[in-house]
Design an enzyme around this catalytic site. Structure first.
Site, PDB file in Angstrom:
ATOM      1  N   SER A  68     -61.225 -16.099  41.917  1.00 33.70           N
ATOM      2  CA  SER A  68     -60.055 -16.505  41.123  1.00 33.70           C
ATOM      3  C   SER A  68     -60.356 -16.714  39.652  1.00 33.70           C
ATOM      4  O   SER A  68     -59.436 -16.989  38.876  1.00 33.70           O
ATOM      5  CB  SER A  68     -59.429 -17.772  41.715  1.00 33.70           C
ATOM      6  OG  SER A  68     -58.725 -17.468  42.892  1.00 33.70           O
ATOM      7  N   LYS A  71     -58.203 -14.851  37.272  1.00 36.19           N
ATOM      8  CA  LYS A  71     -56.917 -15.336  36.760  1.00 36.19           C
ATOM      9  C   LYS A  71     -57.018 -15.811  35.315  1.00 36.19           C
ATOM     10  O   LYS A  71     -55.983 -15.954  34.640  1.00 36.19           O
ATOM     11  CB  LYS A  71     -56.386 -16.453  37.663  1.00 36.19           C
ATOM     12  CG  LYS A  71     -56.055 -15.960  39.083  1.00 36.19           C
ATOM     13  CD  LYS A  71     -55.564 -17.080  39.981  1.00 36.19           C
ATOM     14  CE  LYS A  71     -55.203 -16.536  41.353  1.00 36.19           C
ATOM     15  NZ  LYS A  71     -56.166 -16.892  42.385  1.00 36.19           N
ATOM     16  N   SER A 128     -53.959 -22.077  41.403  1.00 38.16           N
ATOM     17  CA  SER A 128     -54.654 -20.811  41.647  1.00 38.16           C
ATOM     18  C   SER A 128     -53.815 -19.907  42.542  1.00 38.16           C
ATOM     19  O   SER A 128     -54.331 -19.210  43.421  1.00 38.16           O
ATOM     20  CB  SER A 128     -56.030 -21.044  42.284  1.00 38.16           C
ATOM     21  OG  SER A 128     -56.863 -19.929  42.092  1.00 38.16           O
ATOM     22  N   LYS A 230     -61.420 -23.019  35.001  1.00 33.82           N
ATOM     23  CA  LYS A 230     -60.926 -22.441  36.252  1.00 33.82           C
ATOM     24  C   LYS A 230     -62.043 -22.365  37.282  1.00 33.82           C
ATOM     25  O   LYS A 230     -63.213 -22.181  36.945  1.00 33.82           O
ATOM     26  CB  LYS A 230     -60.374 -21.034  35.992  1.00 33.82           C
ATOM     27  CG  LYS A 230     -59.647 -20.402  37.164  1.00 33.82           C
ATOM     28  CD  LYS A 230     -58.247 -20.960  37.304  1.00 33.82           C
ATOM     29  CE  LYS A 230     -57.534 -20.379  38.533  1.00 33.82           C
ATOM     30  NZ  LYS A 230     -58.127 -20.843  39.823  1.00 33.82           N
TER      31      LYS A 230
END
Length: 397
Positions: A68, A71, A128, A230
């Site tokens: 992720s 992202k 997420s 993140k």
């Protein structure tokens, strides 16, 4: 000014012996910088956010699944679209069946519902949400493949040479990869280019459809200086994390790939941040447009030309109260007018003792117009004889 003609190539080297120092009085012995901490991760980078200097790393360019962390680029592309006027944060996005069916972590969007872009951004960063990532990608580019093209074009523009995206979510796919160094570079671009949206990354919770989800970045609760960015996890990628922290005006970035647990990835990032803040600092050694020398100008209205650096020159180095950085100016050829302001006229070297730290272009800080006919003619004669004598000295004639 001291100029010595040894060859046809004129080299002027100036050591600024009276460079202002920002350090305290010397201590009896220099500091010791320990080796970087041992981590659970496969790959990592610790970077200074201001300079982009890498403090320490391990397998920084290795191609690994980013999970992720992908992202980060999804959001960066979207916020670039907003800043470019091609997307508005209050635009409503219709959630497709394809987005709703996306597996993995979710924002819990309803199919065929309409959701504002700013809410999707929160769902991507905090929850997420794979469903939110796909919905936003479809809205911007039509489908995931086209959006991945935008992601890869942006990666190329940012110099992310070890990154290739196939989707906006980070779900496993062949040839979908990044590296710790590239993710640190991307984080730096987010912080510098998208500062209006960076506060999204420190939000601890987001509620949608009555479901309250926490940010998976454990350091947001553990360390007040941490304000992003993140986390990511898949079975193939392991536990990944890109983190930034700001202490006393000094910002560091960590990127950790392939750690062994949620707890260990947070610990890995925390160790890197502690190491960086404890043993390294960043100083500006040259200011932009600061006059570093006034070398001789030939065939110009003036006899000298101020030269310096286009930008501030800041370096991230181990803390050392005894360090004295010397700034040396090198002019590679006679400066002959006319010269436009900003023209590269040589190089600028920074030394710590005998160790060269960095080399940067040396530029003309002012425009240097040509002088009158008589000055140009007289200087042409002088240059001719100077070069002739220099050639004789060099050949021993």
């Amino acid at each position: 000014m001291f100029v010595k003609h040894l060859t046809p190539r004129l080299v002027l080297t100036l050591a600024l012996t009276h460079w202002p120092t920002v350090f305290a009085a010397p201590v009896p012995s220099g500091p010791m910088t320990p080796s970087a901490p041992q981590l659970h991760a496969k790959s990592w980078v610790l970077m200074d956010a201001g300079t982009g200097d890498v403090i320490t790393s391990h397998d920084a360019n290795e191609h690994l699944p980013p999970a992720s962390l992908t992202k980060l680029m999804t959001v960066y592309v979207a916020t670039n679209e907003i800043q470019g006027g091609r997307l508005r944060s209050d635009d409503e996005v219709t959630i497709s069946e394809n987005a709703w069916h996306t597996e993995g972590s979710r924002m819990f969007l309803d199919p065929r519902s309409k959701v504002a872009v700013h809410d999707l951004l929160r769902g991507i960063v905090i929850d997420s949400g794979n469903d939110a990532s796909v919905a936003l990608a479809e809205h911007i580019a039509g489908d995931e493949n086209s959006f991945a093209g935008l992601m890869n074009a942006t990666a190329k523009r940012l110099g992310l040479d070890d990154t290739h995206f196939l989707n906006p979510t980070g779900l496993p796919a062949p040839d979908h990869y990044s590296s710790a160094l590239d993710m640190a570079k991307l984080a730096r671009a987010i912080i510098n280019d998208e500062s209006a949206y960076y506060p999204l990354y420190k939000q601890k919770h987001f509620t949608w459809n009555g479901i309250r989800q926490p940010n998976r970045n454990l350091l947001l609760w553990r360390d007040e200086s941490v304000d992003g960015l993140k986390t990511g996890h898949t079975e193939a990628a392991g536990y990944c994390m890109v983190t930034s922290a700001l202490r006393d005006g000094h910002r560091l970035i960590t990127a950790v790939f392939g750690s062994t647990s949620m707890k260990n990835r947070a610990n890995d990032a925390e160790k890197l941040l502690s190491y960086g803040f404890r043993f390294f600092d960043t100083q500006t050694y040259v200011k932009a447009a600061q006059v570093l020398s006034n070398p001789m100008l030939w065939k110009g209205e003036d006899r000298t030309l101020p030269v310096g650096s286009l930008d501030d020159i800041a370096l991230t180095l181990p803390k050392d109260l005894n360090r004295k950085v010397d700034v040396r100016v090198n002019i590679d050829h006679p400066l002959v007018a006319p010269i436009a302001m900003g023209t590269v006229v040589g190089s600028l070297d920074l030394y710590d003792g005998d160790k060269k730290l960095v080399t940067r272009p040396l530029i003309a800080l002012e425009e240097a117009p040509a002088g009158g006919w008589w000055k140009r003619t007289w200087d042409s004669l002088r240059l001719f004889f100077l070069n002739m004598f220099a050639t004789e000295d060099a050949t021993g004639a």
